[in-house]
Design a protein around this motif. Sequence first.
Motif, PDB file in Angstrom:
ATOM      1  N   SER A  17       0.844  -1.198   0.000  1.00  0.00           N
ATOM      2  CA  SER A  17       0.000   0.000   0.000  1.00  0.00           C
ATOM      3  C   SER A  17       0.874   1.241   0.000  1.00  0.00           C
ATOM      4  O   SER A  17       1.912   1.272   0.675  1.00  0.00           O
ATOM      5  CB  SER A  17      -0.888   0.032   1.248  1.00  0.00           C
ATOM      6  OG  SER A  17      -1.696  -1.101   1.295  1.00  0.00           O
ATOM      7  N   ILE A  18       0.423   2.238  -0.739  1.00  0.00           N
ATOM      8  CA  ILE A  18       1.155   3.502  -0.809  1.00  0.00           C
ATOM      9  C   ILE A  18       0.217   4.599  -0.298  1.00  0.00           C
ATOM     10  O   ILE A  18      -0.910   4.732  -0.779  1.00  0.00           O
ATOM     11  CB  ILE A  18       1.599   3.798  -2.259  1.00  0.00           C
ATOM     12  CG1 ILE A  18       2.495   2.657  -2.748  1.00  0.00           C
ATOM     13  CG2 ILE A  18       2.316   5.142  -2.351  1.00  0.00           C
ATOM     14  CD1 ILE A  18       2.796   2.676  -4.235  1.00  0.00           C
ATOM     15  N   ILE A  19       0.700   5.319   0.689  1.00  0.00           N
ATOM     16  CA  ILE A  19      -0.122   6.376   1.278  1.00  0.00           C
ATOM     17  C   ILE A  19       0.386   7.721   0.763  1.00  0.00           C
ATOM     18  O   ILE A  19       1.556   8.069   0.978  1.00  0.00           O
ATOM     19  CB  ILE A  19      -0.036   6.342   2.818  1.00  0.00           C
ATOM     20  CG1 ILE A  19      -0.618   5.017   3.340  1.00  0.00           C
ATOM     21  CG2 ILE A  19      -0.761   7.527   3.436  1.00  0.00           C
ATOM     22  CD1 ILE A  19      -0.380   4.809   4.823  1.00  0.00           C
ATOM     23  N   TYR A  20      -0.470   8.456   0.067  1.00  0.00           N
ATOM     24  CA  TYR A  20      -0.126   9.812  -0.363  1.00  0.00           C
ATOM     25  C   TYR A  20      -0.640  10.791   0.674  1.00  0.00           C
ATOM     26  O   TYR A  20      -1.849  10.881   0.896  1.00  0.00           O
ATOM     27  CB  TYR A  20      -0.744  10.126  -1.739  1.00  0.00           C
ATOM     28  CG  TYR A  20       0.078   9.547  -2.859  1.00  0.00           C
ATOM     29  CD1 TYR A  20       1.097  10.285  -3.444  1.00  0.00           C
ATOM     30  CD2 TYR A  20      -0.131   8.248  -3.291  1.00  0.00           C
ATOM     31  CE1 TYR A  20       1.891   9.738  -4.445  1.00  0.00           C
ATOM     32  CE2 TYR A  20       0.657   7.692  -4.291  1.00  0.00           C
ATOM     33  CZ  TYR A  20       1.662   8.455  -4.861  1.00  0.00           C
ATOM     34  OH  TYR A  20       2.461   7.922  -5.842  1.00  0.00           O
ATOM     35  N   VAL A  21       0.286  11.494   1.320  1.00  0.00           N
ATOM     36  CA  VAL A  21      -0.115  12.516   2.288  1.00  0.00           C
ATOM     37  C   VAL A  21      -0.117  13.841   1.537  1.00  0.00           C
ATOM     38  O   VAL A  21       0.917  14.285   1.033  1.00  0.00           O
ATOM     39  CB  VAL A  21       0.868  12.576   3.485  1.00  0.00           C
ATOM     40  CG1 VAL A  21       0.404  13.616   4.501  1.00  0.00           C
ATOM     41  CG2 VAL A  21       0.995  11.202   4.150  1.00  0.00           C
ATOM     42  N   ILE A  22      -1.289  14.449   1.455  1.00  0.00           N
ATOM     43  CA  ILE A  22      -1.369  15.710   0.710  1.00  0.00           C
ATOM     44  C   ILE A  22      -1.978  16.806   1.589  1.00  0.00           C
ATOM     45  O   ILE A  22      -2.676  16.515   2.564  1.00  0.00           O
ATOM     46  CB  ILE A  22      -2.199  15.574  -0.593  1.00  0.00           C
ATOM     47  CG1 ILE A  22      -3.652  15.188  -0.299  1.00  0.00           C
ATOM     48  CG2 ILE A  22      -1.580  14.562  -1.526  1.00  0.00           C
ATOM     49  CD1 ILE A  22      -4.548  15.273  -1.530  1.00  0.00           C
ATOM     50  N   THR A  23      -1.675  18.031   1.230  1.00  0.00           N
ATOM     51  CA  THR A  23      -2.382  19.160   1.839  1.00  0.00           C
ATOM     52  C   THR A  23      -3.301  19.718   0.755  1.00  0.00           C
ATOM     53  O   THR A  23      -3.266  19.272  -0.394  1.00  0.00           O
ATOM     54  CB  THR A  23      -1.410  20.257   2.322  1.00  0.00           C
ATOM     55  OG1 THR A  23      -0.736  20.787   1.170  1.00  0.00           O
ATOM     56  CG2 THR A  23      -0.403  19.714   3.310  1.00  0.00           C
ATOM     57  N   ASN A  24      -4.113  20.691   1.137  1.00  0.00           N
ATOM     58  CA  ASN A  24      -5.104  21.155   0.155  1.00  0.00           C
ATOM     59  C   ASN A  24      -4.628  22.343  -0.680  1.00  0.00           C
ATOM     60  O   ASN A  24      -5.426  22.971  -1.363  1.00  0.00           O
ATOM     61  CB  ASN A  24      -6.437  21.445   0.848  1.00  0.00           C
ATOM     62  CG  ASN A  24      -6.345  22.617   1.806  1.00  0.00           C
ATOM     63  OD1 ASN A  24      -5.374  23.386   1.752  1.00  0.00           O
ATOM     64  ND2 ASN A  24      -7.331  22.753   2.671  1.00  0.00           N
ATOM     65  N   ASN A  51      -4.181   0.483  -8.213  1.00  0.00           N
ATOM     66  CA  ASN A  51      -5.008   1.208  -7.234  1.00  0.00           C
ATOM     67  C   ASN A  51      -4.640   0.849  -5.792  1.00  0.00           C
ATOM     68  O   ASN A  51      -5.481   0.900  -4.909  1.00  0.00           O
ATOM     69  CB  ASN A  51      -6.499   0.977  -7.493  1.00  0.00           C
ATOM     70  CG  ASN A  51      -6.834  -0.489  -7.452  1.00  0.00           C
ATOM     71  OD1 ASN A  51      -5.952  -1.302  -7.127  1.00  0.00           O
ATOM     72  ND2 ASN A  51      -8.058  -0.851  -7.760  1.00  0.00           N
ATOM     73  N   ASN A  52      -3.376   0.524  -5.584  1.00  0.00           N
ATOM     74  CA  ASN A  52      -2.950   0.151  -4.232  1.00  0.00           C
ATOM     75  C   ASN A  52      -2.502   1.375  -3.428  1.00  0.00           C
ATOM     76  O   ASN A  52      -1.483   1.349  -2.758  1.00  0.00           O
ATOM     77  CB  ASN A  52      -1.821  -0.897  -4.283  1.00  0.00           C
ATOM     78  CG  ASN A  52      -0.582  -0.381  -4.977  1.00  0.00           C
ATOM     79  OD1 ASN A  52      -0.659   0.507  -5.815  1.00  0.00           O
ATOM     80  ND2 ASN A  52       0.568  -0.923  -4.615  1.00  0.00           N
ATOM     81  N   PHE A  53      -3.254   2.451  -3.546  1.00  0.00           N
ATOM     82  CA  PHE A  53      -2.851   3.664  -2.829  1.00  0.00           C
ATOM     83  C   PHE A  53      -4.037   4.282  -2.092  1.00  0.00           C
ATOM     84  O   PHE A  53      -5.192   4.005  -2.406  1.00  0.00           O
ATOM     85  CB  PHE A  53      -2.255   4.690  -3.807  1.00  0.00           C
ATOM     86  CG  PHE A  53      -3.245   5.189  -4.817  1.00  0.00           C
ATOM     87  CD1 PHE A  53      -3.984   6.336  -4.571  1.00  0.00           C
ATOM     88  CD2 PHE A  53      -3.447   4.499  -6.004  1.00  0.00           C
ATOM     89  CE1 PHE A  53      -4.914   6.786  -5.501  1.00  0.00           C
ATOM     90  CE2 PHE A  53      -4.373   4.950  -6.932  1.00  0.00           C
ATOM     91  CZ  PHE A  53      -5.103   6.095  -6.676  1.00  0.00           C
ATOM     92  N   TYR A  54      -3.689   5.080  -1.073  1.00  0.00           N
ATOM     93  CA  TYR A  54      -4.693   5.810  -0.288  1.00  0.00           C
ATOM     94  C   TYR A  54      -4.341   7.288  -0.318  1.00  0.00           C
ATOM     95  O   TYR A  54      -3.166   7.638  -0.308  1.00  0.00           O
ATOM     96  CB  TYR A  54      -4.681   5.343   1.172  1.00  0.00           C
ATOM     97  CG  TYR A  54      -5.123   3.913   1.338  1.00  0.00           C
ATOM     98  CD1 TYR A  54      -6.437   3.592   1.615  1.00  0.00           C
ATOM     99  CD2 TYR A  54      -4.199   2.873   1.217  1.00  0.00           C
ATOM    100  CE1 TYR A  54      -6.842   2.273   1.763  1.00  0.00           C
ATOM    101  CE2 TYR A  54      -4.596   1.551   1.363  1.00  0.00           C
ATOM    102  CZ  TYR A  54      -5.914   1.260   1.633  1.00  0.00           C
ATOM    103  OH  TYR A  54      -6.310  -0.050   1.776  1.00  0.00           O
ATOM    104  N   LEU A  55      -5.361   8.105  -0.347  1.00  0.00           N
ATOM    105  CA  LEU A  55      -5.139   9.554  -0.283  1.00  0.00           C
ATOM    106  C   LEU A  55      -5.481  10.036   1.120  1.00  0.00           C
ATOM    107  O   LEU A  55      -6.611   9.842   1.590  1.00  0.00           O
ATOM    108  CB  LEU A  55      -6.029  10.297  -1.287  1.00  0.00           C
ATOM    109  CG  LEU A  55      -5.864   9.952  -2.763  1.00  0.00           C
ATOM    110  CD1 LEU A  55      -6.719  10.881  -3.622  1.00  0.00           C
ATOM    111  CD2 LEU A  55      -4.406  10.041  -3.179  1.00  0.00           C
TER     112      LEU A  55
END
Length: 246
Positions: A143-150, A171-175
Motif C-alpha cells: 500500500s502507498i499512502i499519499y499525504v497531501i495538503t489542500n 489502485n494500491n494507494f490511499y489519499l
Amino acid sequence: MALKQAKVITITSVKGGTGKTTTALALAGILSNKKTKTIIVDMDLHSGVVAASLNLKAKKDIYTLVNDYMNHGLKDLDEYITKYNDYIDVLPAPKDPRSVGKINSHYIDVILKKLKYRYDVILIDTNHIIDDINLITFDNSDSIIYVITNDLMNLKNMKTMLAIYKDMNLNNFYLVLNEALSKDKVDLYTINSFLEKNIDYVVPSNAFIKNMRKILMDGKIITLEKAYQKEKPILVLSEMLDKILK
Ligand SMILES: Nc1ncnc2c1ncn2[C@@H]1O[C@H](COP(=O)(O)OP(=O)(O)OP(=O)(O)O)[C@@H](O)[C@H]1O
Ligand SMILES: [Mg+2]
C-alpha cells in the motif's frame, strides 16, 4: 521473526513538507501499541530525519548497508538496524548525503525483500521525487499512502499522479488529506471534485501539535504518548492501518 511476509506500507507525497515523516512515525507508534514488529526504513535518502527525530545514535545506515553488501556480500542485516523500542526498528537514511548517488537501486530491492521475512510491517518514509529508488520502493509496497495538503499545487500534482496510476491500472494507494498542515480552507467536496477521486482519510486540523518541537527534541512518538491515544487524528490513522492490514 515474523512467520508471514511483512506488509509494506510506503508513505509518500507529490510535494515536500506535507507530513509524511510525522505520519510514518505516528503509524509506527500505533503498530507498536499493537505489539506489531515494525521497521521504519528511511528512504528519504538525501534528507531523511527518522533517526534524528527519534534521537537514535545510529552507527550504520542504508548507505553502509548497500556498500558493504556490494563489496563483501550480506552477513548480518541486524548490524545495520537501530532499535527504538521492543517493536520499532529503524534503518536510517545515509548520514552523508554525498553517498546517496552511490546507492544502486538493485540493492534496495534486495534489502527490502530480505526485510519482509523479518517484520510484520515495513513502513517506508520517502521523499516526493519519482526516481529509481522510489519506483523500486513502490514496486515492493502493498500500500502507498499519499499525504497531501489542500494547497492548489499539491492538488494539481496529485491529479497528475492519479492519471499515472490510472494509466498503469494500479489502485494500491490511499489519499490522506492532512488538514493539520493545510493552510487554505477548502471543503472536501471541492477537493474530491477537483481530483475526480475521493480522499480516503482526513487527518483533521486539530491534529496540529503545538509542542511538536518538544516531542522531537525528546525523540518521542506522539502515538506512544498516553495523552494522545484517544484523539481523533490518531483514530483516523488507526482505522486506515486496520484497513490496510486486514
Ligand atoms: N501534526 C503536526 N503538528 C505540528 N507540526 C507538524 C505536524 N505534522 C508535521 N509537522 C511539522 O511540519 C513539518 C513537516 O512535517 P514532516 O517532516 O512530517 O513532512 P514531510 O512530508 O516528511 O516533509 P519532507 O518532504 O521535507 O520530508 C515538520 O517540521 C513537522 O515537525
Ligand atoms: Mg519527511
